[in-house]
Design an enzyme around this catalytic site. Sequence first.
Site, PDB file in Angstrom:
ATOM      1  N   SER A 123       0.852  -1.202   0.000  1.00 44.30           N
ATOM      2  CA  SER A 123       0.000   0.000   0.000  1.00 44.30           C
ATOM      3  C   SER A 123       0.885   1.248   0.000  1.00 44.30           C
ATOM      4  O   SER A 123       0.591   2.247  -0.666  1.00 44.30           O
ATOM      5  CB  SER A 123      -0.878   0.051   1.250  1.00 44.30           C
ATOM      6  OG  SER A 123      -1.748  -1.040   1.310  1.00 44.30           O
ATOM      7  N   TYR A 149      -6.183  -4.269  -7.369  1.00 42.99           N
ATOM      8  CA  TYR A 149      -5.900  -4.169  -5.927  1.00 42.99           C
ATOM      9  C   TYR A 149      -4.496  -3.583  -5.787  1.00 42.99           C
ATOM     10  O   TYR A 149      -3.517  -4.209  -6.196  1.00 42.99           O
ATOM     11  CB  TYR A 149      -5.967  -5.540  -5.231  1.00 42.99           C
ATOM     12  CG  TYR A 149      -5.950  -5.395  -3.729  1.00 42.99           C
ATOM     13  CD1 TYR A 149      -7.129  -5.437  -2.991  1.00 42.99           C
ATOM     14  CD2 TYR A 149      -4.765  -5.159  -3.044  1.00 42.99           C
ATOM     15  CE1 TYR A 149      -7.120  -5.256  -1.604  1.00 42.99           C
ATOM     16  CE2 TYR A 149      -4.746  -4.974  -1.666  1.00 42.99           C
ATOM     17  CZ  TYR A 149      -5.926  -5.024  -0.956  1.00 42.99           C
ATOM     18  OH  TYR A 149      -5.910  -4.835   0.404  1.00 42.99           O
TER      19      TYR A 149
HETATM   20  C1  LIG Z   1      -0.814  -6.040  -6.338  1.00 45.59           C
HETATM   21  C2  LIG Z   1      -0.870  -5.555  -4.941  1.00 45.59           C
HETATM   22  N1  LIG Z   1      -0.502  -4.294  -4.685  1.00 45.59           N
HETATM   23  C3  LIG Z   1      -0.536  -3.802  -3.440  1.00 45.59           C
HETATM   24  C4  LIG Z   1      -0.963  -4.564  -2.387  1.00 45.59           C
HETATM   25  C5  LIG Z   1      -1.014  -3.989  -1.021  1.00 45.59           C
HETATM   26  O1  LIG Z   1       0.021  -4.496  -0.285  1.00 45.59           O
HETATM   27  P1  LIG Z   1       0.017  -4.427   1.316  1.00 45.59           P
HETATM   28  O2  LIG Z   1      -1.076  -5.328   1.747  1.00 45.59           O
HETATM   29  O3  LIG Z   1       1.387  -4.918   1.654  1.00 45.59           O
HETATM   30  O4  LIG Z   1      -0.203  -3.032   1.693  1.00 45.59           O
HETATM   31  C6  LIG Z   1      -1.336  -5.884  -2.607  1.00 45.59           C
HETATM   32  C7  LIG Z   1      -1.801  -6.720  -1.489  1.00 45.59           C
HETATM   33  O5  LIG Z   1      -2.398  -7.752  -1.651  1.00 45.59           O
HETATM   34  C8  LIG Z   1      -1.299  -6.394  -3.916  1.00 45.59           C
HETATM   35  O6  LIG Z   1      -1.675  -7.639  -4.186  1.00 45.59           O
END
Ligand SMILES: Cc1ncc(COP(=O)(O)O)c(C=O)c1O
Length: 454
Positions: A123, A149
């Site tokens: 994120s 996502y």
């Molecule tokens: C493609 C992608 N980007 C970003 C994220 C977000 O990552 P985090 O959960 O480490 O914040 C995820 C989480 O599943 C993801 O699959």
Amino acid sequence: MTATTTVTTSATKLDVINDFFTRADKCLMYTGVPASPVVITKALGTRLYDASGRQILDFTSGQMSSLLGHSHPEIVKVVTKYVGELDHLLSNMITEPVVELAERLARILPAPLEKSFFLNTGSENTEAAIKMAKCHTGKFEIVAFSASYHGLTSGSGSATYSAGRKNGGPTMPGQLAFPAPYAYRSPFKKPDGSYDWETELEFGWSMIDRQSVGSLAAFIMEPILSTGGILVPPKGYLTRMAQECKKRGMLLIMDEAQTGVGRTGQMFAFQNEEGVVPDILALSKTLGCGLPLASVTTTAEIEEGCRESRFLWLTTHLNDPLTAAVGAKVLEIIERDDYCQKASERGEQLRIGLQRLQDKYWCIGDIRGRGLLQGIEIIADSVTKASGSDLGQAVSEAAMNNGLSCNIVSLPGMGGVFRLAPPVTVTADEIEEALQILDQSFNQVLTKCGQMVP
Ligand SMILES: Cc1ncc(COP(=O)(O)O)c(C=O)c1O
């Protein structure tokens, strides 16, 4: 006597588990993620263990992150060394492991990607990448796939269309959605019934151009949409998308949280199409092999643009040495032991096995993926292809009982899709074992609900 002992023992075990969840309920806040009924006490390699020693194959690599399996001995060694002598510093103090990780990335990535910095989560790095795109272009509109996502913080969550959008108030201004390349369910078909992705793509851009207020900053995408249902864009798709972004002066942000660092059979999944080079690459999950590490890599030109527009990104764990040392070791092992090739071979084995299951069970509508990122789409009706998320959930629970942890994603408008993403260290025997468990679980569930035939 033996029987009584067994009954007493399992009653005690149940009491202990119930007591554990009662304690958890009292003090842990629910964040929208239902707790798994299993309580894991040890994780090693591809296997999880509960307190009684029961083994469960981990085919999600934790949260899709433990790329080399749990507690890989070389990672344990690096963590032990750095936690003992160089764990965390003032964020402006640059250390050797940080430079080494950045150098490794610059060496394995195509030019002109050469400038990196390091954070913790997916994120956070997509949030940073989006801000960089805004600073560099001076524009603010962000486009993402309708099944995307990219995280759940304000900026990354605004570009996330697959989950978590409801009831949190307004998103960031300037968010635009683009039809996700979902070959199995797309309404865009050629006369022969095949997926007409070119027309869909042109339709998507025509919608963006109409909605845009003239401030398109970036398109953020995964090269294979994972949470969105393991959607693999057809060959040529990424090249066209890169061209369309360029035409509009937009940056292309590639989010390889789940696909990066070898899982799909190439170091980075965007390399599946020659000539496609993103402007910003975001790696997370797999790079840290289960530890909180994320990277942002870009070009010298974009770095300069960000500098001129006074881009600021300063967080507590910016460029931390401990996690950077882990990332450098992960890249070293993946390259040294040729894990891209291994992921490709084991992925092929997994895919062939899944296709055998598809021939056997009518409720498996589609098998898709690349390397060790494979999806199984479950349907409830073989004619209408209606969503089979309840059935998928039942199979997922049966698999867990039978000793396999695999993740089912059930998003509105889609069928339930299993995501299988074992560590790249998975053995051929472990793949066979998982396939047998899946076979047994489909059989049990369909027999129980009297649906062995559609
Ligand atoms: C493609 C992608 N980007 C970003 C994220 C977000 O990552 P985090 O959960 O480490 O914040 C995820 C989480 O599943 C993801 O699959």
